[in-house]
Design an enzyme around this catalytic site. Structure first.
Site, PDB file in Angstrom:
ATOM      1  N   ALA A  53     -35.471 -13.803  64.662  1.00  0.00           N
ATOM      2  CA  ALA A  53     -34.061 -13.443  64.494  1.00  0.00           C
ATOM      3  C   ALA A  53     -33.467 -14.165  63.292  1.00  0.00           C
ATOM      4  CB  ALA A  53     -33.271 -13.763  65.760  1.00  0.00           C
ATOM      5  N   GLU A  91     -46.369 -13.426  63.044  1.00  0.00           N
ATOM      6  CA  GLU A  91     -46.900 -14.044  64.267  1.00  0.00           C
ATOM      7  C   GLU A  91     -47.951 -13.164  64.940  1.00  0.00           C
ATOM      8  OE1 GLU A  91     -43.493 -14.860  66.737  1.00  0.00           O
ATOM      9  OE2 GLU A  91     -42.822 -16.490  65.456  1.00  0.00           O
ATOM     10  N   LEU A 103     -38.273 -10.462  69.711  1.00  0.00           N
ATOM     11  CA  LEU A 103     -37.315 -10.887  68.690  1.00  0.00           C
ATOM     12  C   LEU A 103     -36.633 -12.167  69.168  1.00  0.00           C
ATOM     13  CD1 LEU A 103     -36.127 -10.080  65.959  1.00  0.00           C
ATOM     14  CD2 LEU A 103     -34.489  -8.653  67.150  1.00  0.00           C
ATOM     15  N   HIS A 104     -37.398 -13.256  69.192  1.00  0.00           N
ATOM     16  CA  HIS A 104     -36.881 -14.546  69.639  1.00  0.00           C
ATOM     17  C   HIS A 104     -36.204 -15.274  68.479  1.00  0.00           C
ATOM     18  CE1 HIS A 104     -40.304 -16.782  67.890  1.00  0.00           C
ATOM     19  NE2 HIS A 104     -41.008 -15.714  68.232  1.00  0.00           N
ATOM     20  N   ALA A 105     -35.888 -16.538  68.638  1.00  0.00           N
ATOM     21  CA  ALA A 105     -35.060 -17.278  67.682  1.00  0.00           C
ATOM     22  C   ALA A 105     -35.605 -17.281  66.255  1.00  0.00           C
ATOM     23  CB  ALA A 105     -34.860 -18.717  68.165  1.00  0.00           C
TER      24      ALA A 105
END
Length: 179
Positions: A114, A178, A109-111
């Protein structure tokens, strides 16, 4: 110090004493400027990210300012139950629902994910938390450090709680496009 335009106004971020004093002095000296410019008292990087995501989602100046200022909550100590002081639960809310989902995205749960979750939660109009943090806050979601394989508890309250939980769970389970 940084500034960003939102809804005909400008949110200025300053987290050092000298920059805050400079902005305050400028706003006190120029009433016209003060009508269109507001100062966010927020951590610079975190406030800028939160404000930018909120503004990008089409929010008005007040919401952008609130988002930037709320980023400071990341640095508050949790209370005895482990929730940040700004996390207010709605006891007895019968429209609450929750589900658990496993992060499939290899990068977690990266930028970008998020920001996608935060934007979607804002559209849904329900109060959503993921592992106890406000899902409308990009910074709080990123602070979870949720990597691939981690189980997350998605909870929501409000009229559209079930829809919100289903939507967020599907986003996480789908790997945010992704995977």
């Amino acid at each position: 110090m940084a500034a960003g335009e939102a809804d005909g106004g400008v949110v200025v971020l300053g987290d050092l004493g000298s920059s805050v004093l400079t902005v305050e002095a400028a706003l006190e000296l120029d009433d016209e400027l003060a009508e269109h410019v507001v100062l966010a008292r927020a951590p610079f990087v975190e406030g800028a990210v939160a404000a930018a995501v909120t503004a990008h989602g089409g929010a008005d100046l007040t919401a952008v300012l609130a988002s930037a200022n709320a980023s400071a909550a990341m640095y508050q100590e949790p209370d005895e139950q482990g929730a940040a002081p700004s996390d207010a639960a709605a006891p007895g809310d019968e429209s609450a629902t929750s589900r658990t989902v496993t992060v499939r995205n290899p990068l977690g749960l990266h930028a970008r994910p998020a920001a996608l979750v935060s934007r979607k939660v804002a559209e849904l109009g329900a109060a959503v938390t993921i592992d106890g943090v406000d899902a409308s806050s990009v910074l709080q979601l990123m602070a979870l450090g949720a990597t691939q394989g981690r189980e997350l508890r998605v909870e929501a309250t409000g009229e559209r709680a079930a829809e919100a939980v289903t939507t967020v769970v599907e986003m996480i389970d789908g790997g945010f496009g992704e995977v």
